[in-house]
Design an enzyme around this catalytic site. Sequence first.
Site, short mmCIF file in Angstrom:
data_model
loop_
_atom_site.label_atom_id
_atom_site.label_comp_id
_atom_site.label_asym_id
_atom_site.label_seq_id
_atom_site.Cartn_x
_atom_site.Cartn_y
_atom_site.Cartn_z
N ASP A 67 3.32 22.37 -9.42
CA ASP A 67 3.27 21.08 -8.76
C ASP A 67 2.59 20.11 -9.74
O ASP A 67 1.93 20.55 -10.69
CB ASP A 67 2.46 21.22 -7.47
CG ASP A 67 2.13 19.89 -6.84
OD1 ASP A 67 3.06 19.09 -6.66
OD2 ASP A 67 0.93 19.65 -6.53
N ASP B 200 1.14 16.37 -8.77
CA ASP B 200 0.06 15.57 -8.21
C ASP B 200 -0.99 16.46 -7.54
O ASP B 200 -0.68 17.23 -6.64
CB ASP B 200 0.61 14.57 -7.19
CG ASP B 200 1.50 13.55 -7.88
OD1 ASP B 200 1.03 12.96 -8.87
OD2 ASP B 200 2.67 13.40 -7.46
C1 XBP Z 1 3.06 14.29 -4.28
C2 XBP Z 1 3.52 13.19 -3.46
C3 XBP Z 1 4.03 12.00 -4.11
C4 XBP Z 1 3.00 11.15 -4.79
C5 XBP Z 1 3.59 9.80 -5.08
O1 XBP Z 1 3.11 15.50 -3.52
O2 XBP Z 1 3.52 13.27 -2.25
O3 XBP Z 1 4.63 11.22 -3.12
O4 XBP Z 1 1.89 10.96 -3.93
O5 XBP Z 1 4.75 9.89 -5.82
P1 XBP Z 1 3.19 16.94 -4.21
P2 XBP Z 1 6.02 8.95 -5.55
O6 XBP Z 1 2.00 17.03 -5.14
O7 XBP Z 1 3.07 17.91 -3.07
O8 XBP Z 1 4.50 17.05 -4.93
O9 XBP Z 1 5.49 7.63 -5.11
O10 XBP Z 1 6.74 8.90 -6.86
O11 XBP Z 1 6.82 9.61 -4.46
MG MG Z 2 0.35 18.29 -5.01
#
Ligand code: XBP
Ligand code: MG
Length: 259
Positions: free
Chosen positions: A10, A12
């Site tokens: 993953d 973020d």
């Molecule tokens: C990450 C997200 C993303 C980011 C923003 O979740 O939910 O939406 O917060 O990115 P994970 P975008 O780590 O579970 O993948 O604005 O590009 O969607």
């Molecule tokens: Mg995440």
Amino acid sequence: MGRLEALVFDVDGTLADTERDGHRVAFNRAFRDAGLDWDWTPELYGRLLTVTGGKERIRHYLDRYNPDFERPAAFDDFVAGLHRAKTAHYTAMIAEGAIPLRPGVRRLLEQAREQGVRLAIATTTTPENVSALIGSTLPAGAMAWFEVVGAGDIVPSKKPAPDIYTWVLDQMQLPPGEVVAFEDSGHGVTSARDAGIGCIVVTTNGYTEAQDFAHASVVLDSLGDPDKPAKAIAGPQPARGYIDLDVLRALMVAVSVPA
Ligand code: XBP
Ligand code: MG
């Protein structure tokens, strides 16, 4: 459970702590540019993180926290435009080096490369955000370290749906028992688990530490490094103080032999 063929990350919260000081700030800048007085505080943003995906999160915010906002006629275009502006702010911030990788991430990526363990990404974030982060934190050309990058709208249903992990496994032609998934959130763990992945390593952060990680193989405060040991919150404490490929192989054996 087979041998360890690949690590699937993953982005973020897992590769880097991007949500509070990265994505949140970029959303607020996009709102300000559009003349909107919306302010996503760190506390509100934590609640908005229950919905993955930036466009989905904007809609959720309006539904749940700002229902009186008068939506423009072309609402989908409005949301898409706001999100494009947010992505531009986010990638600019990241390109300036605003957010570092979390402890142990670079070490583990490099060890995997040395040992021929394949690398991939499974994230709900927009693809440009992934290249911006990798480009600002790892050596030039490091995007090519990742054989498959599953990101954003490439699948219709974002995490907690399993689709993004299933898509990455299909692309790599690997069964779920031969990979380890790295996540920071309950939604991410659900997504990996429902794609059939049994070995899931969770590194928590401020937004996710209280979530349910019953299906994780180990939950830690970071992957750790020799000079910055990780602390296990649930599951085995890594012997040398950090997660490396030996620890991952032992975890894979442990999850394939239920106690
Ligand atoms: C990450 C997200 C993303 C980011 C923003 O979740 O939910 O939406 O917060 O990115 P994970 P975008 O780590 O579970 O993948 O604005 O590009 O969607
Ligand atoms: Mg995440």
